[in-house]
Design an enzyme around this catalytic site. Structure first.
Site, PDB file in Angstrom:
ATOM      1  N   SER A 229       0.834  -1.195   0.000  1.00  0.00           N
ATOM      2  CA  SER A 229       0.000   0.000   0.000  1.00  0.00           C
ATOM      3  C   SER A 229       0.878   1.257   0.000  1.00  0.00           C
ATOM      4  O   SER A 229       1.692   1.430  -0.892  1.00  0.00           O
ATOM      5  CB  SER A 229      -0.973  -0.052   1.176  1.00  0.00           C
ATOM      6  OG  SER A 229      -2.018   0.867   1.028  1.00  0.00           O
TER       7      SER A 229
ATOM      8  N   GLU B  69      -9.564  -4.133  -5.973  1.00  0.00           N
ATOM      9  CA  GLU B  69      -9.121  -2.994  -5.164  1.00  0.00           C
ATOM     10  C   GLU B  69      -8.989  -1.724  -5.988  1.00  0.00           C
ATOM     11  O   GLU B  69      -8.676  -1.761  -7.180  1.00  0.00           O
ATOM     12  CB  GLU B  69      -7.836  -3.306  -4.422  1.00  0.00           C
ATOM     13  CG  GLU B  69      -6.667  -3.783  -5.231  1.00  0.00           C
ATOM     14  CD  GLU B  69      -5.426  -3.962  -4.348  1.00  0.00           C
ATOM     15  OE1 GLU B  69      -5.086  -3.036  -3.599  1.00  0.00           O
ATOM     16  OE2 GLU B  69      -4.809  -5.051  -4.413  1.00  0.00           O
TER      17      GLU B  69
ATOM     18  N   HIS C 162      -7.544  -5.469  -1.194  1.00  0.00           N
ATOM     19  CA  HIS C 162      -6.330  -4.719  -0.898  1.00  0.00           C
ATOM     20  C   HIS C 162      -5.461  -5.467   0.108  1.00  0.00           C
ATOM     21  O   HIS C 162      -5.941  -5.935   1.137  1.00  0.00           O
ATOM     22  CB  HIS C 162      -6.744  -3.351  -0.342  1.00  0.00           C
ATOM     23  CG  HIS C 162      -5.624  -2.381  -0.169  1.00  0.00           C
ATOM     24  ND1 HIS C 162      -4.731  -2.071  -1.169  1.00  0.00           N
ATOM     25  CD2 HIS C 162      -5.251  -1.626   0.902  1.00  0.00           C
ATOM     26  CE1 HIS C 162      -3.876  -1.178  -0.742  1.00  0.00           C
ATOM     27  NE2 HIS C 162      -4.154  -0.897   0.516  1.00  0.00           N
TER      28      HIS C 162
END
Length: 297
Positions: free
Chosen positions: A145, A239, A269
């Protein structure tokens, strides 16, 4: 098609009671650390606190793995939440399954420490690894991320500062475009339960505090990526950051950088952080392990 184990895991998560919203970011961080920080380490691994040139970190190893390749890992959390403590169990699983040492970096967070604090901490940790006897050819940088975006930014900073280039990098569901304008913010909005345009907007505002979101070390998709080492990019089809990964792979290819992009059907995610709950997470770990083994020979 997602595995039965993944479907069952998602159903179990959905059935859990939803806690009340945290009153502020300090409480949210404490909740995350309080829960994730208590998770057990993988059997046969250790986590030792180190000072990586002023940056707190855990050096995580498996028994007999003192000579394993080193993965410098940057956690996710939108540059504003989570920590090395929260990722300690996850990084221990990485060390055990992939046969690596992990330097799990506790970089500074926004809004107290906006850009470029995280990038500077990443470079400090990399310099520490080099100075402590691990050659660049045995180092892979990785993150998920925001940590995936920080991975790409660190590679650019390493290149531009003339440091030895690491063997490769792994970007997991990376957030590499902080303009937050990609189409999948809309097309995957109903599928993604972990990240959204609203949360991306909030997080980028805290991290940038008025700075340009197109700065290369903020959004590496706007950088010239020439000269970077091989990249492994893993992302889920469900995602909102799917297009970030596609854009990163395209920019890397345009610059002549070797890269592999794998899009996992139905995965949310950073699904790999739920290892070992379902086969798709184990598959991601095995891909990461194979990549590290290949580039650090």
């Amino acid at each position: 098609m997602a595995s039965e184990q993944f479907v069952a895991f998602q159903q179990k998560k959905a059935a859990n009671p939803v806690p009340p919203p945290a009153k502020d970011i300090v409480e949210l961080r404490a909740r995350i650390d309080g829960f994730m920080g208590q998770l057990a380490l993988a059997e046969g691994t250790s986590a030792v606190e180190v000072d990586a040139n002023g940056v707190p970190a855990f050096l995580q190893t498996r028994a007999g793995g003192d000579d394993d390749p080193l993965v410098i890992y940057f956690h996710g959390g939108g540059y504003r939440i989570a920590s090395a403590l929260a990722y300690r169990a996850y990084c221990s699983n990485f060390a055990a399954r992939a046969g690596v040492r992990v330097l799990n970096v506790d970089y500074r967070l926004a809004p107290e420490n906006p850009f470029p604090a995280a990038v500077e901490d990443a470079i400090s940790a990399y310099r520490w690894a080099l100075a402590n006897g691990t050659p660049a050819s045995r180092i892979v940088i990785a993150g998920d991320s925001a940590g995936g975006g920080l991975t790409a930014a660190a590679l650019l900073a390493i290149r531009d500062r003339g440091l030895d280039t690491p063997a490769g990098a792994i970007c997991l569901s990376p957030w590499v475009d902080l303009t937050n304008t990609n189409e999948t913010y809309t097309t995957r909005s109903s599928a993604d339960k972990m990240f959204s345009l609203a949360s991306a907007t909030e997080a980028s505002g805290l991290y940038l505090q008025g700075q340009d979101p197109k700065l290369p070390l903020v959004s590496p998709v706007f950088a010239d990526l020439a000269g970077l080492p091989p990249l492994l990019i893993l992302v889920g089809d469900a995602e909102v950051l799917l297009d970030d990964s596609r854009a990163l792979a395209a920019r890397a290819s345009d610059a002549g950088v070797a890269n592999e992009l794998f899009i996992y059907p139905d995965m949310p995610h950073v699904w790999m952080t739920d290892y070992p709950a379902f086969p798709e997470a184990a598959q991601a770990f095995d891909q990461m392990a194979a990549f590290v083994a290949r580039v650090t020979r």
